[in-house]
Write an enzyme that holds these catalytic residues in place. Structure first.
Site, PDB file in Angstrom:
ATOM      1  N   LYS A  42       0.815  -1.221   0.000  1.00  0.00           N
ATOM      2  CA  LYS A  42       0.000   0.000   0.000  1.00  0.00           C
ATOM      3  C   LYS A  42       0.847   1.268   0.000  1.00  0.00           C
ATOM      4  CE  LYS A  42      -0.788   0.070   5.031  1.00  0.00           C
ATOM      5  NZ  LYS A  42       0.054   1.248   5.278  1.00  0.00           N
ATOM      6  N   THR A  43       2.008   1.241   0.699  1.00  0.00           N
ATOM      7  CA  THR A  43       2.856   2.431   0.731  1.00  0.00           C
ATOM      8  C   THR A  43       3.422   2.710  -0.662  1.00  0.00           C
ATOM      9  OG1 THR A  43       3.449   2.001   3.027  1.00  0.00           O
ATOM     10  CG2 THR A  43       4.872   3.499   1.806  1.00  0.00           C
ATOM     11  N   ASP A 220      -2.227   8.309   4.151  1.00  0.00           N
ATOM     12  CA  ASP A 220      -1.789   6.943   4.432  1.00  0.00           C
ATOM     13  C   ASP A 220      -2.347   6.503   5.784  1.00  0.00           C
ATOM     14  OD1 ASP A 220      -0.499   4.549   4.057  1.00  0.00           O
ATOM     15  OD2 ASP A 220       1.492   5.290   4.586  1.00  0.00           O
ATOM     16  N   GLU A 221      -2.457   5.198   6.006  1.00  0.00           N
ATOM     17  CA  GLU A 221      -2.935   4.630   7.279  1.00  0.00           C
ATOM     18  C   GLU A 221      -4.270   5.265   7.698  1.00  0.00           C
ATOM     19  OE1 GLU A 221      -1.527   2.092   8.316  1.00  0.00           O
ATOM     20  OE2 GLU A 221       0.626   2.177   7.892  1.00  0.00           O
ATOM     21  N   GLN A 251      -6.214  -3.562  10.411  1.00  0.00           N
ATOM     22  CA  GLN A 251      -5.044  -3.172  11.198  1.00  0.00           C
ATOM     23  C   GLN A 251      -5.301  -1.924  12.038  1.00  0.00           C
ATOM     24  OE1 GLN A 251      -1.027  -3.822   9.426  1.00  0.00           O
ATOM     25  NE2 GLN A 251      -2.148  -4.095   7.512  1.00  0.00           N
ATOM     26  N   ARG A 554       3.242 -10.049  10.815  1.00  0.00           N
ATOM     27  CA  ARG A 554       4.616  -9.513  10.829  1.00  0.00           C
ATOM     28  C   ARG A 554       5.610 -10.556  10.325  1.00  0.00           C
ATOM     29  NH1 ARG A 554       3.335  -5.323   9.768  1.00  0.00           N
ATOM     30  NH2 ARG A 554       1.273  -6.288   9.637  1.00  0.00           N
TER      31      ARG A 554
END
Length: 603
Positions: A42-43, A220-221, A251, A554
């Site tokens: 996504k980044t 973002d986020e 998340q 993770r």
């Protein structure tokens, strides 16, 4: 060494954008929500979207790109500078919500009786101002704890609540606190978002001036925004409607900081006709890890549906490790890590800071170097150092260093009570009894509650120290053990681990955005994961499940989930075919009672 931040593609390799990423990058005008699964790039998608806008002729100064940390903003800036070869002054605004709000206030400070050269007060500055306010109003500090009131004021500003939501006495404090900030030509951290929102809401001319400056807003986020942050970007995007956001509702784990993932879920309602693009392909983890984490998060009711998948090999099955106690669990994990040594980048994640105690001690005994990421080692935490100082003085009244620490940390009456009574009690009392006396005589729990906003975390650390102390008969024996553990910790750098293979230890919350070859999730028990504070609220249990999902994702190559006592309900949500074979988990009835125990170190 800082753990690697995930980008969704392997370091040094830049695969072509997939079809869904291409759609997001090449989206035209209008609102856009990119709902991205863990490890889905996504980044990179956000970065390429920004580059695409500049390439299409949108001037950099007409774009705002907002992230949640300065580090993330700098990474975004570096990527864009490298790709576009732009000079700094031609870049879009790249920064956090707070840095953007600060920019607005530099220009509009006069609306709040301040100049553009205002100071930004951090949490310590704000707390000091609040304490002075309470003192000025002649209110008793014990009845009006500054730390608690500071949290209330922050909540008012984050959620855009009026001061009328406060009780009359607290309203007086709030008004005087705000006046104190104005007199000092200062804004607190929460003001950097709240004040621009208040200004834009009341003054359409000022709002339109800022709306005309920006054609596109990228965030973002997005799952982590709170009410005031969303209000700010919503007001600015009203005119052009080019709000492009990226995030993952699965998340969203910062509700305790004010984050509201419902804003993410309601995007289409707020922005009719918005394009919704799902990024479900995971580039980070093995097939078994992706499938296991997807199965767990599927049990949440409040979520945006998306298929999570990967083309990566299935990899090793997810391991479940059963232990008899925190110490047994720590030894099992440490023994395994010692055997693997330099082969992998390994992280141990846990729900609460207090859980690090048993792990740290075992790692020290085996000379396994570790790093507590984003926090202090157990015996370096203030509350633990204060209590241990009390025990050391009790055992050795000539210990001037420990006595000095108590004198500085406690109020006079409480200090004197400990100074006069601890040595006598040490002769007959157990370590557990001495700690309980310390807590009561020093009114220590109230002291922490009045002074720190993370009181509950500190209380858990104290509870863990008490649990450990219960295994010792005499204070001398207990203090000696702690001292030797601390000495071992200082010497633990002498080993045959390479520096980059130091084991990373951190809470599950702090692991967000990071990735590792192998991950151990420690203490995945009912009452810890999900935490006991969440058990009476279905919404909070869902947040805990999102936290479990974050922790599981993770891992790149191998995931180990460890428990002792009663295993977490989340473990039972992983399909059997994804787990390593072994002995069975306990069988638990509807009331949480173990009706048949499993055994061994697997499922």
């Amino acid at each position: 060494m800082i753990p690697k931040k995930t980008t969704g593609d392997q370091e040094g390799v830049k695969p072509a954008l997939n079809e869904d990423q291409e759609k997001a990058v090449n989206h035209g005008a209008g609102p856009l929500l990119v709902s991205a699964g863990a490890g889905s790039g996504k980044t990179r998608t956000l970065t390429e979207r920004l580059i695409s806008l500049v390439d299409s002729g949108v001037p950099g100064k007409k774009i705002i790109a907002i992230t949640f940390t300065n580090k993330a903003a700098q990474e975004l800036k570096n990527r864009i500078l490298k790709k576009l070869h732009l000079r700094e002054y031609k870049l879009p605004f790249l920064g956090t919500f707070h840095s953007f709000g600060a920019r607005i206030l530099r220009e509009e400070a006069a609306a709040f009786g301040r100049s553009g050269a205002y100071s930004i007060f951090d949490s310590d500055d704000s707390l000091r101002t609040l304490k002075n306010t309470i003192k000025f109003l002649g209110l008793p500090a014990d009845k009006y704890p500054a730390a608690k009131i500071s949290k209330d004021i922050s909540e008012i500003k984050d959620h855009l609540l009026g001061k009328d939501s406060l009780k009359i006495e607290l309203r007086r404090i709030f008004e005087e606190y705000e006046s104190g900030l104005e007199k000092q030509n200062a804004f607190d951290f929460d003001d950097l978002i709240q004040k621009p929102v208040l200004l834009f809401s009341k003054n359409r001319d000022v709002l339109q001036k800022h709306q005309n400056r920006y054609s596109y807003i990228l965030v973002d986020e997005f799952q982590d925004v709170n009410a005031s942050q969303y209000a700010l970007i919503k007001l600015l995007a009203e005119k052009h409607k080019n709000l492009n956001v990226v995030g993952d509702d699965n998340q969203s784990i910062f509700r305790f900081r004010g984050a509201d993932f419902r804003i993410f879920l309601a995007f289409e309602k707020d922005w009719p006709g918005a394009a919704i693009i799902n990024l479900g392909q995971n580039y980070r983890s093995t097939g078994n890890i992706v499938a296991a984490s997807a199965a767990v998060i599927e049990n949440n009711k409040q979520k945006r549906e998306k298929k999570l998948w990967t083309d990566n090999p299935s990899g090793e099955a997810v391991r479940i490790i059963a232990s008899y106690s925190a110490e047994d669990e720590a030894k099992t994990i440490a023994d395994e890590i010692w055997r693997k040594r330099e082969k992998k980048e390994i992280a141990v994640l846990y729900r609460t800071n207090a859980q690090s105690r048993a792990l740290e001690q075992t790692f020290n005994l085996l000379s396994i170097p570790y790093e507590i990421f984003g926090g202090l080692k157990f015996y370096e935490r203030k509350e633990i150092k204060d209590i241990v100082a009390g025990l050391r003085y009790a055992v050795n009244p000539k210990d001037g260093v420990s006595l000095e620490r108590l004198h500085k940390s406690l109020r006079r009456a409480q200090f004197q009570a400990l100074r006069d009574n601890l040595p006598a009690l040490a002769a007959t009392g157990t370590p557990e009894a001495l700690i309980n006396f310390f807590l009561k005589a020093a009114e220590y729990q109230n002291l922490l509650k009045n002074k720190f906003d993370n009181y509950e975390d500190r209380a858990e650390n104290i509870a863990e120290l008490l649990r450990f102390a219960a295994a010792f008969k005499t204070p001398v024996e207990f203090i000696e053990k702690i001292s030797l553990l601390e000495a071992t910790d200082r010497a633990s750098g002498r080993n045959n681990f390479r520096k980059e293979r130091v084991v990373k230890m951190m809470t599950m919350h702090l692991s967000k955005g990071l990735e590792f070859d192998e991950v151990y999730l420690a203490g995945v028990n009912e009452g810890l994961m999900p935490h006991e504070r969440s058990l009476y609220s279905p919404e909070e249990v869902e947040e805990e499940r999102r936290l479990m999902y974050v922790a599981m994702t993770r891992a790149r190559e191998k995931l180990n989930i460890s428990f002792y006592d009663i295993p977490s309900r989340f473990i039972y949500e992983i399909p059997e075919n994804l787990l390593a074979t072994g002995e069975e988990l306990p069988v638990i009835d509807e009331d949480g009672i173990v009706v048949r125990r499993g055994g061994g170190r697997g499922r």
